[in-house]
Design a protein around this motif. Structure first.
Motif, PDB file in Angstrom:
ATOM      1  N   SER A  28       0.849  -1.193   0.000  1.00  0.00           N
ATOM      2  CA  SER A  28       0.000   0.000   0.000  1.00  0.00           C
ATOM      3  C   SER A  28       0.876   1.231   0.000  1.00  0.00           C
ATOM      4  O   SER A  28       1.992   1.247   0.483  1.00  0.00           O
ATOM      5  CB  SER A  28      -0.935   0.009   1.208  1.00  0.00           C
ATOM      6  N   THR A  88       0.615   5.700   0.476  1.00  0.00           N
ATOM      7  CA  THR A  88      -0.198   6.809   0.955  1.00  0.00           C
ATOM      8  C   THR A  88      -0.013   7.976   0.028  1.00  0.00           C
ATOM      9  O   THR A  88       0.886   8.019  -0.792  1.00  0.00           O
ATOM     10  CB  THR A  88       0.225   7.211   2.383  1.00  0.00           C
ATOM     11  N   SER A 148     -11.548  10.121  -1.828  1.00  0.00           N
ATOM     12  CA  SER A 148     -10.384   9.251  -2.034  1.00  0.00           C
ATOM     13  C   SER A 148      -9.418   9.353  -0.866  1.00  0.00           C
ATOM     14  O   SER A 148      -8.739   8.382  -0.521  1.00  0.00           O
ATOM     15  CB  SER A 148      -9.683   9.610  -3.343  1.00  0.00           C
ATOM     16  N   GLY A 166      -9.588   5.802   0.468  1.00  0.00           N
ATOM     17  CA  GLY A 166      -8.534   5.223  -0.362  1.00  0.00           C
ATOM     18  C   GLY A 166      -8.964   5.082  -1.816  1.00  0.00           C
ATOM     19  O   GLY A 166     -10.142   4.942  -2.130  1.00  0.00           O
ATOM     20  N   ARG A 167      -7.963   5.104  -2.701  1.00  0.00           N
ATOM     21  CA  ARG A 167      -8.240   5.083  -4.139  1.00  0.00           C
ATOM     22  C   ARG A 167      -8.912   3.797  -4.592  1.00  0.00           C
ATOM     23  O   ARG A 167      -9.904   3.815  -5.323  1.00  0.00           O
ATOM     24  CB  ARG A 167      -6.934   5.272  -4.924  1.00  0.00           C
ATOM     25  N   LYS A 168      -8.370   2.655  -4.186  1.00  0.00           N
ATOM     26  CA  LYS A 168      -8.868   1.379  -4.705  1.00  0.00           C
ATOM     27  C   LYS A 168     -10.297   1.115  -4.260  1.00  0.00           C
ATOM     28  O   LYS A 168     -11.163   0.764  -5.083  1.00  0.00           O
ATOM     29  CB  LYS A 168      -7.962   0.236  -4.245  1.00  0.00           C
ATOM     30  N   LYS A 169     -10.575   1.256  -2.978  1.00  0.00           N
ATOM     31  CA  LYS A 169     -11.924   0.995  -2.483  1.00  0.00           C
ATOM     32  C   LYS A 169     -12.943   1.909  -3.146  1.00  0.00           C
ATOM     33  O   LYS A 169     -14.032   1.474  -3.535  1.00  0.00           O
ATOM     34  CB  LYS A 169     -11.963   1.169  -0.960  1.00  0.00           C
ATOM     35  N   PRO A 180      -3.251  -1.348  -6.388  1.00  0.00           N
ATOM     36  CA  PRO A 180      -2.862  -1.403  -4.980  1.00  0.00           C
ATOM     37  C   PRO A 180      -3.696  -0.451  -4.132  1.00  0.00           C
ATOM     38  O   PRO A 180      -4.281   0.512  -4.628  1.00  0.00           O
ATOM     39  CB  PRO A 180      -1.396  -0.976  -5.001  1.00  0.00           C
ATOM     40  N   GLU A 181      -3.730  -0.723  -2.833  1.00  0.00           N
ATOM     41  CA  GLU A 181      -4.387   0.188  -1.896  1.00  0.00           C
ATOM     42  C   GLU A 181      -3.526   1.449  -1.752  1.00  0.00           C
ATOM     43  O   GLU A 181      -2.344   1.466  -2.078  1.00  0.00           O
ATOM     44  CB  GLU A 181      -4.537  -0.485  -0.529  1.00  0.00           C
ATOM     45  N   GLY A 182      -4.135   2.513  -1.227  1.00  0.00           N
ATOM     46  CA  GLY A 182      -3.350   3.717  -0.977  1.00  0.00           C
ATOM     47  C   GLY A 182      -4.189   4.968  -1.080  1.00  0.00           C
ATOM     48  O   GLY A 182      -5.335   4.946  -1.530  1.00  0.00           O
ATOM     49  N   VAL A 222      -5.042   7.052   1.533  1.00  0.00           N
ATOM     50  CA  VAL A 222      -5.830   7.430   2.711  1.00  0.00           C
ATOM     51  C   VAL A 222      -5.095   8.494   3.517  1.00  0.00           C
ATOM     52  O   VAL A 222      -3.902   8.388   3.766  1.00  0.00           O
ATOM     53  CB  VAL A 222      -6.113   6.198   3.595  1.00  0.00           C
TER      54      VAL A 222
END
Length: 506
Positions: free
Chosen positions: A3, A5, A78, A82-85, A195-197, A199
């Motif tokens: 992830s 940030t 976002s 987070g971007r992905k969710k 990828p997550e990120g 937040v």
């Protein structure tokens, strides 16, 4: 995948970056397909619901208004989730709304579901940009945006053809059903490879800023949509819309300048690269969608070709755009972006100038070649100006930057359509007045005219009026093409202000 940030520019390995770019492609395609396919299907939808032109126009207007109002919202969202969710939620919501639109049983249901669909569509472009900016290092942003631009143009290219084909052979509802496989592919690829990120725990929602900006955008969109039908500022309603839009914009500007933790961080507008990119993106939206509303009518009504030919002509622009975006992505890695931007501007201006010289009897192949040149210019222009807008922008400001960049394009689209249609109407009236001043029964009798054009009989007069109206409108279209040529050339001085070294920060 690790992830990241918003304030940690940790980029992915090359193989993972490739799959991120692949995952973003259908996100652009699904939106482009929806917008352009629906515009082709509107006449059939109007008959299906026995609606007036004004009523059926709300199918597009509701979508565009919702997308414009809620686009800035995704900058804050976002940071919060987070971007992905958020991107997965956006795609899922868009998919559900697509099904609801396809199964609508009344015009009111259709407009409501299109409004909700527009809310979800607002997040697709800015979130896709955020994902690419986080995954790729700065020197490879042009390559990343070339993928994104290609995906959008695939939808623009396929949408009109698919919309016309499905509407003619099946039903207008299949225009929406056909987009479901693309939305499902987008959901799977984003879930698998993004990828997550992004937040930021301290992100707070600025309700007052949201209300002010939403009011400004809402009434600006309504003013632009209803202006021509209501004769613009001769209508009290349009004056009221303009006043409310101005008040909302003023309160929003004062608010973000004097408060903390605002809906949009004002620092994003102080970045020179970003501001220049936003102005250019605005003009790009002005031209792309304004052109989409003009050329098909010229091809069908004045050149005498069927709708399928008009769809093929517009599809050529997609082919040119994909080529231009690919070439730009290859040319721009770590290099001066100004030659590529100039090439794109000159290609677009040159194509519009060539269109301003056409006659109703030119071969359709010639028009297709001009549109391919225009598409090449769009692709070669879009990639560098989008990448340059974020070259020196603080990664923490990217959520605000992506939503405002996308909003500028959206507003450019709305303003472009309104301005070009208004210019077309007024120029047509002006040319018609000029033509009729030189027509008299005595002069017509001296000319070798067909018998059906006899000025002494009512059918002949009606036939002559129809020809004059058609010629006046055609000349109005040519004037619009000339106007867009001038507007594109006016952007050339801004190219000189662009940053020479893309790696240099302010």
């Amino acid at each position: 995948m690790a992830s990241t940030t918003a304030d940690e520019p940790t980029h992915l390995p090359p193989r993972e970056r490739f799959w991120v770019a692949v995952a973003i492609v259908p996100c652009g395609s699904m939106q482009g397909m929806d917008t352009f396919a629906v515009s082709v299907a509107l006449p059939i939808m109007q008959g299906s619901f026995s609606a007036t032109i004004t009523e059926i126009s709300w199918v597009l207007t509701s979508y565009l208004v919702a997308a414009a109002i809620f686009m800035p919202f995704f900058g804050w969202a976002s940071r919060k989730v987070g971007r992905k969710k958020l991107l997965l939620c956006t795609i899922a919501g868009f998919t559900v709304c697509t099904v609801l639109v396809a199964t609508s049983t009344s015009l009111y249901e259709l407009i409501l579901f299109r409004f909700i669909q527009g809310i979800f569509s607002a997040g697709l472009n800015p979130l896709s940009q955020q994902v690419l900016l986080a995954a790729y290092p700065r020197e490879e942003h042009p390559k990343a945006f070339s993928w994104m631009s290609s995906g959008r143009m695939v939808g623009v290219m396929v949408g009109p053809i698919l919309g016309g084909f499905l509407t003619e052979l099946l039903d207008w509802r299949w225009v929406f059903w056909a987009n479901i496989p693309v939305t499902l592919a987008a959901f799977y690829l984003v879930a698998r490879y993004i990828p997550e990120g992004g937040v930021q725990k301290e992100a707070k929602f600025d309700l007052f800023g949201f209300i002010c900006l939403s009011v400004a955008i809402l009434f600006l969109q309504l003013m632009l949509d209803q202006g021509e039908r209501s004769e613009w500022f001769e209508s009290n309603m349009i004056i009221a819309f303009a006043a409310l839009a101005g008040i909302g914009a003023y309160l929003f500007a004062v608010h973000i300048s004097t408060s903390r933790n605002t809906y949009v961080d004002p620092r994003v507008f102080l970045n020179r690269d970003f501001f220049i990119g936003m102005v250019m993106v605005f003009m790009l939206g002005f031209m792309i969608y304004g052109m989409a509303g003009l050329l098909p009518k010229v091809v069908q009504h004045h050149m005498g070709h069927p709708p399928t030919s008009a769809g093929l002509v517009m599809a050529m622009r997609g082919i040119g755009s994909i080529t231009g975006a690919t070439v730009a992505g290859w040319l721009l890695q770590g290099k001066d972006p100004r030659p590529t931007v100039t090439l794109g501007l000159l290609s677009m201006a040159g194509s519009m100038w060539l269109l301003s010289l056409i006659t109703p009897d030119v071969p359709i192949l010639y028009v297709m070649l001009i549109v391919i040149l225009q598409g090449f210019g769009i692709g070669a222009f879009t990639v560098p100006i989008t990448a340059c807008a974020f070259y020196s922008l603080d990664p923490a400001l990217r959520p605000d930057g992506t939503v405002m960049n996308s909003l500028a394009r959206r507003l450019g689209t709305s303003i472009g359509i309104s301005v070009l249609v208004s210019v077309l109407v007024h120029k047509t009236q002006s040319v018609r007045t000029s033509l009729t001043e030189h027509i008299s029964p005595e002069r017509l009798r001296e000319l070798p005219l067909p018998e059906s054009w006899n000025p002494d009989e009512q059918p002949g007069v009606m036939r002559l009026n129809k020809v004059v109206d058609q010629e006046a409108e055609f000349l109005g279209f040519l004037f619009d093409f000339q106007l867009m040529t001038v507007l594109m050339l006016c952007l050339l001085p801004l190219v000189l202000l662009m940053r020479l070294d893309p790696k240099k920060k302010e």
